[in-house]
Design an enzyme around this catalytic site. Structure first.
Site, short mmCIF file in Angstrom:
data_model
loop_
_atom_site.label_atom_id
_atom_site.label_comp_id
_atom_site.label_asym_id
_atom_site.label_seq_id
_atom_site.Cartn_x
_atom_site.Cartn_y
_atom_site.Cartn_z
N ALA A 12 0.80 -1.23 0.00
CA ALA A 12 0.00 0.00 0.00
C ALA A 12 0.83 1.27 0.00
O ALA A 12 0.35 2.33 -0.39
CB ALA A 12 -0.94 -0.01 1.20
N ALA A 13 2.10 1.19 0.42
CA ALA A 13 2.95 2.38 0.42
C ALA A 13 3.73 2.52 -0.89
O ALA A 13 4.54 3.43 -1.04
CB ALA A 13 3.92 2.35 1.60
N ARG A 98 15.83 -15.49 -12.64
CA ARG A 98 14.37 -15.73 -12.66
C ARG A 98 13.92 -16.64 -11.51
O ARG A 98 12.91 -16.39 -10.86
CB ARG A 98 14.01 -16.35 -14.01
CG ARG A 98 12.55 -16.49 -14.20
CD ARG A 98 12.21 -16.95 -15.62
NE ARG A 98 10.78 -16.93 -15.78
CZ ARG A 98 10.08 -15.82 -15.96
NH1 ARG A 98 10.68 -14.65 -16.06
NH2 ARG A 98 8.78 -15.87 -16.06
N GLN A 112 0.70 -15.17 2.10
CA GLN A 112 -0.54 -14.39 1.94
C GLN A 112 -1.72 -15.30 1.59
O GLN A 112 -2.84 -15.05 2.02
CB GLN A 112 -0.33 -13.27 0.92
CG GLN A 112 0.65 -12.22 1.50
CD GLN A 112 0.81 -10.99 0.64
OE1 GLN A 112 0.21 -10.86 -0.42
NE2 GLN A 112 1.66 -10.07 1.08
N GLY A 130 0.71 -7.74 -8.37
CA GLY A 130 2.17 -7.86 -8.19
C GLY A 130 2.76 -8.96 -9.07
O GLY A 130 2.21 -10.05 -9.16
N ASP A 159 -3.01 -4.65 -19.80
CA ASP A 159 -2.66 -5.04 -21.17
C ASP A 159 -3.88 -4.87 -22.09
O ASP A 159 -3.76 -4.38 -23.21
CB ASP A 159 -2.18 -6.50 -21.18
CG ASP A 159 -1.10 -6.72 -20.14
OD1 ASP A 159 -0.06 -6.05 -20.22
OD2 ASP A 159 -1.31 -7.53 -19.21
N ARG A 162 -4.41 -1.21 -22.71
CA ARG A 162 -3.37 -0.73 -23.63
C ARG A 162 -3.71 -1.13 -25.06
O ARG A 162 -3.55 -0.35 -26.01
CB ARG A 162 -2.02 -1.33 -23.25
CG ARG A 162 -1.41 -0.72 -21.99
CD ARG A 162 -0.25 -1.57 -21.48
NE ARG A 162 0.49 -0.87 -20.42
CZ ARG A 162 1.38 -1.47 -19.63
NH1 ARG A 162 1.64 -2.76 -19.77
NH2 ARG A 162 2.01 -0.77 -18.70
N HIS A 187 0.84 -12.28 -18.17
CA HIS A 187 1.15 -10.85 -18.13
C HIS A 187 2.67 -10.72 -18.22
O HIS A 187 3.37 -10.57 -17.23
CB HIS A 187 0.63 -10.20 -16.85
CG HIS A 187 1.18 -8.81 -16.66
ND1 HIS A 187 0.84 -7.77 -17.48
CD2 HIS A 187 2.08 -8.33 -15.79
CE1 HIS A 187 1.51 -6.69 -17.10
NE2 HIS A 187 2.28 -7.00 -16.07
P1 NAX Z 1 6.63 -0.43 -5.57
O1 NAX Z 1 7.97 -1.07 -5.39
O2 NAX Z 1 6.52 1.05 -5.68
O3 NAX Z 1 5.67 -0.87 -4.37
C1 NAX Z 1 5.59 -2.19 -3.93
C2 NAX Z 1 5.31 -2.15 -2.44
O4 NAX Z 1 5.09 -3.48 -2.00
C3 NAX Z 1 6.46 -1.59 -1.61
O5 NAX Z 1 5.99 -0.50 -0.81
C4 NAX Z 1 6.90 -2.76 -0.76
O6 NAX Z 1 7.32 -2.38 0.52
C5 NAX Z 1 5.63 -3.59 -0.72
N1 NAX Z 1 5.82 -4.99 -0.38
C6 NAX Z 1 6.85 -5.80 -0.71
N2 NAX Z 1 6.71 -7.02 -0.16
C7 NAX Z 1 5.55 -6.97 0.52
C8 NAX Z 1 4.87 -7.93 1.31
N3 NAX Z 1 5.36 -9.14 1.53
N4 NAX Z 1 3.69 -7.56 1.88
C9 NAX Z 1 3.20 -6.32 1.69
N5 NAX Z 1 3.82 -5.37 0.97
C10 NAX Z 1 4.97 -5.70 0.37
O7 NAX Z 1 5.98 -1.17 -6.82
P2 NAX Z 1 4.70 -0.70 -7.69
O8 NAX Z 1 5.16 0.14 -8.80
O9 NAX Z 1 3.64 -0.22 -6.78
O10 NAX Z 1 4.30 -2.12 -8.32
C11 NAX Z 1 3.79 -3.17 -7.52
C12 NAX Z 1 3.77 -4.45 -8.31
O11 NAX Z 1 2.91 -4.34 -9.44
C13 NAX Z 1 5.13 -4.88 -8.86
O12 NAX Z 1 5.28 -6.28 -8.65
C14 NAX Z 1 5.00 -4.59 -10.34
O13 NAX Z 1 5.87 -5.40 -11.11
C15 NAX Z 1 3.56 -4.93 -10.56
N6 NAX Z 1 2.93 -4.39 -11.78
C16 NAX Z 1 2.00 -5.18 -12.38
C17 NAX Z 1 1.30 -4.76 -13.49
C18 NAX Z 1 0.25 -5.62 -14.10
O14 NAX Z 1 -0.31 -5.20 -15.12
N7 NAX Z 1 -0.07 -6.82 -13.61
C19 NAX Z 1 1.61 -3.45 -14.13
C20 NAX Z 1 2.27 -2.50 -13.20
C21 NAX Z 1 3.30 -3.09 -12.28
O15 NAX Z 1 4.50 -3.22 -13.00
#
Ligand code: NAX
Length: 328
Positions: A12-13, A98, A112, A130, A159, A162, A187
């Site tokens: 969430a942060a 990977r 989770q 994620g 996607d 887009r 994805h």
């Molecule tokens: P950020 O790195 O800005 O934020 C991720 C947050 O998750 C961080 O605040 C981190 O502390 C937190 N986190 C890590 N492990 C955790 C856990 N075990 N429990 C709770 N929180 C945890 O990434 P952001 O740009 O917000 O992207 C989040 C995810 O979305 C990434 O995995 C990214 O690759 C994925 N995406 C997926 C997309 C999709 O279309 N499916 C597109 C956008 C994005 O790339």
């Protein structure tokens, strides 16, 4: 009484969270009449930053926001959750293979999944944003044996959106004129955005475009590599559009897809279109009242068959890798 819907958001942060939470709290997800309680999960070092985000949520004085809970314990964050949006994940860092990435995320999504199984509401729906989203959803699903597998999905709506935008630009149509587009598979860069069943203003999109070279050399790579193009331009990965797609996907899942159209969602395969049962793969789906159905009976041409098989092969490889790590 108008009981608030409990929406859990992980990560969430993070960047996506910074856009997503404010839109959920404003009513973009559940509509203007449904109060929402946010239940936010972060890792311990990010809890201070999360407090700042909560201060800003407070400062919006959103009429529909009926409370915000924060925690670094998944069992607390998921307690009573009706919807869980799993956004937080471990990004690939420099030098990470990977397998390391799958293992690091496997640890997060096994835990989770178990916490959702133990703590979420009996009607919970789980959307995974994620990355690697499909396989993270598979891991969470397999670690939550009491939650029906139809309650899990991974995000391919970004996607999908887009692809709609690219097709609208190519044909000079409005995005609202584009229907029945499909993202198949993972994805990832192997995803297959399919226009052969899509419509532009009621006409078959492939016939309107009439340019297979554009489909192969322009459209598909532009959609599949859009994330990288945004990193290149913005210096960080797509966040507002990812949040918007996360909202679109959850909203349409709960409230239903439009008549005469369908959506793309990555869900547990039932063997449709020869996609092996059990992997979480993107399909054309219709939705209603929190359930989805995979659209049946589409004719798959030879070009599409090859593209679907390639992206599905990547998903079965990921499934085999996490199975051999003991994560599912
Ligand atoms: P950020 O790195 O800005 O934020 C991720 C947050 O998750 C961080 O605040 C981190 O502390 C937190 N986190 C890590 N492990 C955790 C856990 N075990 N429990 C709770 N929180 C945890 O990434 P952001 O740009 O917000 O992207 C989040 C995810 O979305 C990434 O995995 C990214 O690759 C994925 N995406 C997926 C997309 C999709 O279309 N499916 C597109 C956008 C994005 O790339």
């Amino acid at each position: 009484s108008n009981t608030p819907v409990k929406v859990a958001v992980t990560g969430a942060a993070g960047q996506i969270g910074y856009s997503l939470l404010f839109r959920i709290a404003s009513g973009a997800l559940l509509g203007p009449d449904t109060p929402v309680q946010l239940r936010l999960l972060e890792i311990t070092p990010a809890l201070k930053a999360l407090e700042g985000v909560v201060m800003e949520l407070d400062d919006c004085a959103f009429p529909l926001l009926a409370g915000v809970e924060t925690s670094d314990d998944a069992n607390v964050a998921f307690d009573g959750a009706n919807l869980a949006l799993l956004v937080g994940a471990r990004p690939r860092s420099k030098g990470m293979e990977r397998g390391d990435l799958l293992e690091a995320n496997g640890a997060i999504f096994t835990a989770q999944g178990k916490a959702l199984n133990a703590s979420a509401a009996s009607d919970v729906r789980v959307g995974v944003t994620g990355n690697p989203a499909n396989t993270n959803a598979l891991i969470a699903m397999r670690n939550a044996p009491d939650i029906p597998q139809e309650r899990f999905s991974a995000l391919t709506r970004l996607d999908h959106n887009r692809a709609i935008s690219q097709l609208a630009a190519k044909t000079g149509a409005a995005v609202t004129d584009i229907k029945k587009l499909t993202i198949w598979g993972n994805h990832s860069a192997t995803q297959y955005p399919d226009i052969f069943h899509a419509e532009v203003g009621g006409r078959n999109a492939a016939e309107v475009v009439d340019d297979q070279a554009w489909v192969e050399n322009d459209f598909i790579p532009t959609v599949a590599k859009r994330g990288a193009a945004i990193i290149e331009a913005r210096g960080s990965s797509s966040a507002a559009s990812a949040a918007s797609a996360t909202i679109d996907a959850a909203r349409d899942w709960l409230r239903g897809s439009a008549d005469g159209d369908w959506l793309s969602m990555a869900v547990a395969s039932d063997g449709s279109y020869d996609v092996p049962e059990g992997i979480v793969s993107s399909f054309p789906v219709t939705t209603k009242d929190g359930s989805y159905e995979i659209v049946q009976g589409l004719e798959i041409n030879e070009f599409s068959r090859g593209r679907i098989d390639a992206t599905v092969q990547e998903l079965t490889d990921e499934r085999d890798a996490v199975a051999s790590l003991g994560l599912i």
